[in-house]
Design an enzyme around this catalytic site. Structure first.
Site, PDB file in Angstrom:
ATOM      1  N   SER A 139       0.861  -1.187   0.000  1.00 48.51           N
ATOM      2  CA  SER A 139       0.000   0.000   0.000  1.00 48.51           C
ATOM      3  C   SER A 139       0.891   1.229   0.000  1.00 48.51           C
ATOM      4  CB  SER A 139      -0.890   0.015   1.254  1.00 48.51           C
ATOM      5  OG  SER A 139      -1.546   1.267   1.404  1.00 48.51           O
ATOM      6  N   TYR A 152      -1.885  -0.905  10.452  1.00 47.12           N
ATOM      7  CA  TYR A 152      -1.965  -1.137   9.007  1.00 47.12           C
ATOM      8  C   TYR A 152      -0.671  -0.733   8.319  1.00 47.12           C
ATOM      9  CZ  TYR A 152      -3.968  -1.179   4.286  1.00 47.12           C
ATOM     10  OH  TYR A 152      -4.223  -1.445   2.958  1.00 47.12           O
TER      11      TYR A 152
END
Length: 252
Positions: A139, A152
């Site tokens: 990401s 995350y």
């Protein structure tokens, strides 16, 4: 691509970006097995597709499940040429770090980081035979952050490092790369209503590319990275975010 006989396994393939990857590869002639914890969405995808796809329910955080997923893929298809580690807990926001529970932290590590390790571990013997490929999904949050996203961000940063470590360990038999998507609009790919409110012009125009991304954008990059045309590429992180990480933003 001459990919009729090649077999891919996509984790987290029932919805979102994973669903886009499953459909794209199947349309290109791949046999595609995919896993997900959402059995309803997985079965729905199989039932509505005319392509050669196979749904395998399972949780990538469980080594027992992962071993079964790989074995079932081999039983179904007889070989394995590509693994796309896409499964993840996608919500990056876990609140202030002083309120982040160890349980929340650990669950994200288990799914987002340990999962790809387990899938690679059990898939490698089969990928070596086929001179196969692994693509991990990281990401842009591995490279930049908003507040309250520690768990995350840590998992996605770990994916980038895991990718180049695997690339060195498995060379030259298996290539390993990762993709860092930016804002990808997956709302119509989540298994709910087809009626999705349009994004605003501001949403699109803030991107140097002029628009928000789609699952197809990521699926097309996956297809390239697992193709023979990418045989000189390994150990890399490909940022697919419409140029946002290169955009200098200051409040005026």
């Amino acid at each position: 691509m001459e990919s009729t006989q090649r077999v891919a396994l996509v984790t987290g393939g029932a919805k979102g970006i994973g669903r886009g990857i499953v459909l794209h590869l199947a349309a290109a002639g791949w046999k595609v097995a995919f896993c997900d914890t959402d059995q309803t969405a997985g079965e729905q995808l199989v039932n509505t597709s005319e392509r050669e796809i196979c749904f395998l329910p399972g949780d990538v955080a469980s080594e027992h499940d992962v071993a079964r997923l790989i074995a079932d893929t081999m039983s179904w298809a007889g070989r394995l040429d590509a693994v796309i580690n896409n499964a993840a807990i996608a919500d990056p926001h876990t609140g202030p770090v002083e309120e982040l529970s160890l349980e929340q932290w650990q669950r994200r590590l288990d799914v987002n980081l340990t999962g790809p390790f387990l899938v690679a571990k059990h898939a490698v013997p089969h990928l070596r035979k086929s001179q196969g490929v692994i693509v991990n999904m990281a990401s842009t949050r591995a490279l930049q952050s908003e507040p309250d996203t520690e768990a995350y961000a840590a998992t996605k940063g770990g994916i980038v490092a895991l990718t180049h470590a695997l690339a060195m360990s498995l060379a030259p038999d298996i290539r390993v790369n990762c993709i860092s998507p930016g804002w990808i609009d997956t709302r119509a790919w989540q298994g709910g209503s087809d009626k999705v409110e349009a994004l605003s012009q501001a949403d699109h125009h803030q991107h140097p590319a002029g628009r928000v991304g789609t699952p197809e954008d990521i699926a097309a990059l996956v297809a390239y990275l697992i193709s023979p045309e990418a045989s000189f590429i390994t150990g890399q992180n490909f940022v697919a975010d419409g140029g946002m990480v290169r955009k200098m933003i200051y409040e005026e």
